[in-house]
Design a protein around this motif. Structure first.
Motif, PDB file in Angstrom:
ATOM      1  N   VAL A   1      42.762  21.896  31.229  1.00  0.00           N
ATOM      2  CA  VAL A   1      42.123  21.120  30.203  1.00  0.00           C
ATOM      3  C   VAL A   1      41.234  21.847  29.195  1.00  0.00           C
ATOM      4  O   VAL A   1      40.617  21.367  28.339  1.00  0.00           O
ATOM      5  CB  VAL A   1      41.667  19.941  30.415  1.00  0.00           C
ATOM      6  CG1 VAL A   1      42.501  18.867  31.266  1.00  0.00           C
ATOM      7  CG2 VAL A   1      40.493  19.913  31.331  1.00  0.00           C
ATOM      8  N   ASN A   2      41.270  23.365  29.289  1.00  0.00           N
ATOM      9  CA  ASN A   2      40.615  24.197  28.367  1.00  0.00           C
ATOM     10  C   ASN A   2      39.146  23.812  28.357  1.00  0.00           C
ATOM     11  O   ASN A   2      38.472  24.059  27.233  1.00  0.00           O
ATOM     12  CB  ASN A   2      41.276  24.083  27.000  1.00  0.00           C
ATOM     13  CG  ASN A   2      40.810  25.258  26.295  1.00  0.00           C
ATOM     14  OD1 ASN A   2      40.627  26.273  26.640  1.00  0.00           O
ATOM     15  ND2 ASN A   2      40.681  25.219  24.760  1.00  0.00           N
ATOM     16  N   LEU A   3      38.482  23.715  29.592  1.00  0.00           N
ATOM     17  CA  LEU A   3      37.238  23.576  29.750  1.00  0.00           C
ATOM     18  C   LEU A   3      36.619  24.444  30.407  1.00  0.00           C
ATOM     19  O   LEU A   3      36.933  25.198  31.320  1.00  0.00           O
ATOM     20  CB  LEU A   3      36.676  22.070  30.157  1.00  0.00           C
ATOM     21  CG  LEU A   3      37.017  20.774  29.547  1.00  0.00           C
ATOM     22  CD1 LEU A   3      36.751  19.586  30.353  1.00  0.00           C
ATOM     23  CD2 LEU A   3      36.373  20.627  28.160  1.00  0.00           C
ATOM     24  N   ARG A   4      35.244  24.925  29.897  1.00  0.00           N
ATOM     25  CA  ARG A   4      34.644  26.224  30.714  1.00  0.00           C
ATOM     26  C   ARG A   4      33.500  25.221  31.653  1.00  0.00           C
ATOM     27  O   ARG A   4      32.684  24.789  31.149  1.00  0.00           O
ATOM     28  CB  ARG A   4      33.909  27.067  29.765  1.00  0.00           C
ATOM     29  CG  ARG A   4      34.921  27.802  28.749  1.00  0.00           C
ATOM     30  CD  ARG A   4      34.133  28.252  27.590  1.00  0.00           C
ATOM     31  NE  ARG A   4      33.738  27.282  26.559  1.00  0.00           N
ATOM     32  CZ  ARG A   4      33.186  27.500  25.381  1.00  0.00           C
ATOM     33  NH1 ARG A   4      33.170  28.555  25.100  1.00  0.00           N
ATOM     34  NH2 ARG A   4      32.879  26.557  24.654  1.00  0.00           N
ATOM     35  N   VAL A   5      33.749  25.840  32.881  1.00  0.00           N
ATOM     36  CA  VAL A   5      32.707  25.492  33.843  1.00  0.00           C
ATOM     37  C   VAL A   5      31.916  26.367  34.560  1.00  0.00           C
ATOM     38  O   VAL A   5      32.216  27.538  34.691  1.00  0.00           O
ATOM     39  CB  VAL A   5      33.318  24.550  35.069  1.00  0.00           C
ATOM     40  CG1 VAL A   5      34.518  25.351  35.621  1.00  0.00           C
ATOM     41  CG2 VAL A   5      32.319  24.237  36.210  1.00  0.00           C
ATOM     42  N   SER A   6      30.454  26.387  34.524  1.00  0.00           N
ATOM     43  CA  SER A   6      29.789  27.460  34.731  1.00  0.00           C
ATOM     44  C   SER A   6      28.491  27.204  35.874  1.00  0.00           C
ATOM     45  O   SER A   6      28.187  25.638  35.601  1.00  0.00           O
ATOM     46  CB  SER A   6      29.276  28.006  33.749  1.00  0.00           C
ATOM     47  OG  SER A   6      28.152  29.349  33.887  1.00  0.00           O
TER      48      SER A   6
ATOM     49  N   GLY B   1      29.973  36.960  34.228  1.00  0.00           N
ATOM     50  CA  GLY B   1      29.872  36.491  32.700  1.00  0.00           C
ATOM     51  C   GLY B   1      31.245  36.494  32.186  1.00  0.00           C
ATOM     52  O   GLY B   1      31.540  35.611  31.210  1.00  0.00           O
ATOM     53  N   ARG B   2      32.225  37.318  32.615  1.00  0.00           N
ATOM     54  CA  ARG B   2      33.575  37.011  31.977  1.00  0.00           C
ATOM     55  C   ARG B   2      34.184  35.913  32.274  1.00  0.00           C
ATOM     56  O   ARG B   2      33.985  35.303  33.474  1.00  0.00           O
ATOM     57  CB  ARG B   2      34.241  38.427  32.609  1.00  0.00           C
ATOM     58  CG  ARG B   2      34.644  38.361  33.931  1.00  0.00           C
ATOM     59  CD  ARG B   2      35.506  39.513  34.375  1.00  0.00           C
ATOM     60  NE  ARG B   2      35.818  39.484  35.729  1.00  0.00           N
ATOM     61  CZ  ARG B   2      36.989  39.181  36.308  1.00  0.00           C
ATOM     62  NH1 ARG B   2      37.695  38.153  35.555  1.00  0.00           N
ATOM     63  NH2 ARG B   2      37.126  39.212  37.650  1.00  0.00           N
ATOM     64  N   PRO B   3      34.962  35.376  31.506  1.00  0.00           N
ATOM     65  CA  PRO B   3      35.220  34.025  31.545  1.00  0.00           C
ATOM     66  C   PRO B   3      36.596  34.192  32.742  1.00  0.00           C
ATOM     67  O   PRO B   3      37.510  34.928  32.351  1.00  0.00           O
ATOM     68  CB  PRO B   3      36.318  33.768  30.349  1.00  0.00           C
ATOM     69  CG  PRO B   3      35.490  34.568  29.197  1.00  0.00           C
ATOM     70  CD  PRO B   3      35.058  35.782  30.036  1.00  0.00           C
ATOM     71  N   SER B   4      36.209  33.461  34.061  1.00  0.00           N
ATOM     72  CA  SER B   4      37.172  33.233  34.944  1.00  0.00           C
ATOM     73  C   SER B   4      37.384  31.683  35.349  1.00  0.00           C
ATOM     74  O   SER B   4      36.150  31.444  35.998  1.00  0.00           O
ATOM     75  CB  SER B   4      36.835  34.224  36.088  1.00  0.00           C
ATOM     76  OG  SER B   4      37.795  33.920  37.151  1.00  0.00           O
ATOM     77  N   GLY B   5      38.298  31.213  35.406  1.00  0.00           N
ATOM     78  CA  GLY B   5      38.355  29.838  35.761  1.00  0.00           C
ATOM     79  C   GLY B   5      37.383  28.863  34.758  1.00  0.00           C
ATOM     80  O   GLY B   5      36.583  28.367  35.057  1.00  0.00           O
ATOM     81  N   GLY B   6      37.406  29.334  33.488  1.00  0.00           N
ATOM     82  CA  GLY B   6      36.654  28.654  32.425  1.00  0.00           C
ATOM     83  C   GLY B   6      35.108  28.985  32.301  1.00  0.00           C
ATOM     84  O   GLY B   6      34.291  28.306  32.217  1.00  0.00           O
ATOM     85  N   GLY B   7      34.890  30.436  32.684  1.00  0.00           N
ATOM     86  CA  GLY B   7      33.480  31.008  32.672  1.00  0.00           C
ATOM     87  C   GLY B   7      32.832  30.531  33.625  1.00  0.00           C
ATOM     88  O   GLY B   7      31.562  30.342  33.336  1.00  0.00           O
ATOM     89  N   ASN B   8      33.273  30.825  34.915  1.00  0.00           N
ATOM     90  CA  ASN B   8      32.463  30.315  35.946  1.00  0.00           C
ATOM     91  C   ASN B   8      31.273  31.379  36.345  1.00  0.00           C
ATOM     92  O   ASN B   8      31.625  32.525  36.625  1.00  0.00           O
ATOM     93  CB  ASN B   8      33.365  30.351  37.251  1.00  0.00           C
ATOM     94  CG  ASN B   8      32.510  30.001  38.435  1.00  0.00           C
ATOM     95  OD1 ASN B   8      31.563  29.833  38.566  1.00  0.00           O
ATOM     96  ND2 ASN B   8      33.459  30.063  39.607  1.00  0.00           N
ATOM     97  N   ALA B   9      30.147  30.789  36.321  1.00  0.00           N
ATOM     98  CA  ALA B   9      28.875  31.574  36.483  1.00  0.00           C
ATOM     99  C   ALA B   9      28.768  32.427  37.677  1.00  0.00           C
ATOM    100  O   ALA B   9      28.089  33.340  38.115  1.00  0.00           O
ATOM    101  CB  ALA B   9      27.525  30.891  35.787  1.00  0.00           C
ATOM    102  N   SER B  10      29.201  31.567  38.764  1.00  0.00           N
ATOM    103  CA  SER B  10      29.125  32.069  40.133  1.00  0.00           C
ATOM    104  C   SER B  10      30.205  33.170  40.463  1.00  0.00           C
ATOM    105  O   SER B  10      30.335  33.421  41.425  1.00  0.00           O
ATOM    106  CB  SER B  10      29.125  30.803  41.207  1.00  0.00           C
ATOM    107  OG  SER B  10      30.208  30.165  40.822  1.00  0.00           O
ATOM    108  N   GLY B  11      31.391  33.251  39.568  1.00  0.00           N
ATOM    109  CA  GLY B  11      32.137  34.367  39.698  1.00  0.00           C
ATOM    110  C   GLY B  11      33.139  33.896  41.020  1.00  0.00           C
ATOM    111  O   GLY B  11      33.610  34.753  41.555  1.00  0.00           O
TER     112      GLY B  11
END
Length: 478
Positions: free
Chosen positions: A135-140, A443-453
């Motif tokens: 749904v084009n949302l970034r989760v971090s 930092g790079r967007p992966s799965g909506g910019g997941n901060a935990s990578g």
């Protein structure tokens, strides 16, 4: 579907008050919407429904079926369900469904999930990543033990759904890297542990910063008087749902108390259990005890690794990956692993040191028998611990099977699969300590910019097999 208000301003929140002696569930004034039988019956974006099907999540678990119609409609929710009952998707699909179609400004998330531990933050982020992407949302995720500067940079790029531990989020807000004024949907996951860990002041301070007429959901495996302040102060006319109130109520879980003669025999029993075929988590009280027992296991040929709060987050992540991949078969841990750790097909948890209270017992045991699978929880008890453990089991509502064992007992083999270790020392590559300035927060967007990578890993796991309960994948039962 967007995350707008509920057609009227939310009633002002009453001042928090001192918790009473016993927790009493609030009475719901507005009738709840009925449970659904299928995800397709929910008012949810089509992209989420397609992703559920692609992930093998075909039938909602009871807590999902009961709460999602109401949470998607904007109602506050108080949900109780043991770990593995499906709580993460129960709140996660509502968060994503109500946030879809909106875009966050830099440093201003639209939805917030507060969790007590780094491991749980990572697990939640992993579970939600493929759905958020659809749904084009970034989760971090923002947690301690990782680079705060990289997390701040991720926030500046924009994050719709933020998963956070209270301390790190507080730090980011104080630095000016994050503001919660546009958060319309807030989730408190494992609120009882946040209270037990002393996070209540931080949690309440954060809740005062979100939109006052927003939606609040509280999900937990246990509810007690420590949570009352949050429920009474920050949930308005919530829909209340309770399923699997304790690990003791799970029909697929067996509970065993094994009486051992002395400390020496306990160590011998624990060693043989750890040498079993298949994965096992063994809980001990202290970091020092974990390190010592891990060295003993490795010296005797058991592929073991330790997990405790003295390890950095990258080290802890690496240890868990080793355990999930089978490189490590015996995970020796303090209570840091009692919540937020999901491992498919884990059928045995051992309390080498009995937990302090019944809630710790329930959450340690919750690592097994997840998503309808079977599992056993074994507690080793010394003579002077019998009375205390009996009281703990009573408080947990559990009637365990009890037997006295020695390391050579046939009953030990029958219950745990214990066997004699090879005695040939093994070496497990230690988790690498990464310098703070080089720690990656994804930092790079992966799965909506997941901060935990870990969003990519979540998607890879999501393409795996389906679970045995209602066609829902085990990874969705977090």
């Amino acid at each position: 579907m967007n995350g707008g208000g509920r057609g009227g301003r939310k009633p002002s929140r009453p001042a928090a008050r001192t918790a009473p002696a016993d927790f009493a569930l609030p009475e719901t004034t507005t009738p709840a919407l009925p449970a659904v039988e299928a995800f397709g019956d929910l008012d949810m974006p089509e992209a989420l429904l397609k992703t559920l099907a692609a992930q093998g999540v075909t039938t909602p678990f009871p807590i999902q079926a009961a709460t999602l119609p109401n949470s998607l409609a904007g109602r506050d929710v108080l949900g109780r369900g043991r770990t593995g009952s499906g709580k993460t998707l129960a709140f996660g699909l509502a968060v994503l469904g109500r946030t879809a179609g909106r875009r966050a400004e830099p440093g201003k998330p639209l939805a917030l999930v507060l969790v007590p531990t780094r491991e749980l933050a990572q697990q939640v982020t992993d579970a939600l990543a493929p759905y958020a992407t659809s749904v084009n949302l970034r989760v971090s995720a923002v947690v301690g033990g990782m680079s705060i500067n990289k997390q701040a940079a991720t926030l500046r790029r924009g994050v719709e759904v933020l998963v956070a531990t209270p301390g790190r989020l507080k730090d980011l807000i104080e630095r000016g890297d994050c503001a919660l004024g546009q958060v319309r949907v807030t989730v408190l996951d494992e609120a009882d542990q946040m209270a037990d860990m002393g996070f209540l002041p931080q949690v309440t301070a954060l809740l005062k910063q979100v939109e006052p007429d927003g939606q609040t959901m509280l999900f937990s495996a246990t509810l007690d008087r420590n949570v009352d302040r949050l429920v009474r102060g920050y949930l308005s006319d919530p829909v209340v749902h309770s399923v699997d109130p304790s690990a003791g109520a799970v029909s697929t879980m067996e509970h065993h108390v094994l009486y051992v003669a002395d400390e020496t025999d306990k160590k011998a029993v624990a060693l043989r259990i750890a040498a079993r075929e298949g994965n096992v988590i063994l809980f001990l009280h202290t970091k020092r005890a974990v390190d010592r027992f891990t060295k003993r296991l490795l010296a005797n040929g058991v592929r073991a690794s330790g997990l405790h709060g003295g390890r950095s987050q990258p080290q802890r992540n690496r240890t868990l990956e080793q355990f999930k991949s089978g490189e490590v078969t015996a995970l020796v841990a303090t209570n840091v692993a009692a919540r937020g750790i999901h491992v498919d097909d884990l059928d045995l948890v051992v309390n080498v040191d009995p937990p302090v209270d019944h809630k710790d017992y329930l959450h340690r045991g919750g690592r097994t028998a997840r998503a309808g699978e079977s599992g056993r929880v074994v507690t080793l008890v010394l003579p002077d611990e019998k009375r205390e453990v009996a009281r703990l089991m009573s408080d947990a509502g559990i009637s365990p099977q009890t037997v006295a064992v020695r390391s050579s007992s046939e009953e030990l083999v029958t219950i745990t699969g214990a066997r004699e270790p090879s005695g040939v020392p093994v070496v497990i590559a230690p988790p690498v300590q990464v310098p703070a300035q080089r720690k990656s927060s994804g930092g790079r967007p992966s799965g909506g910019g997941n901060a935990s990578g870990t969003g990519g890993a979540a998607r890879r796991r999501g393409r795996g097999g389906r679970g045995r309960r209602g066609g829902q994948s085990r990874s969705a039962a977090a």
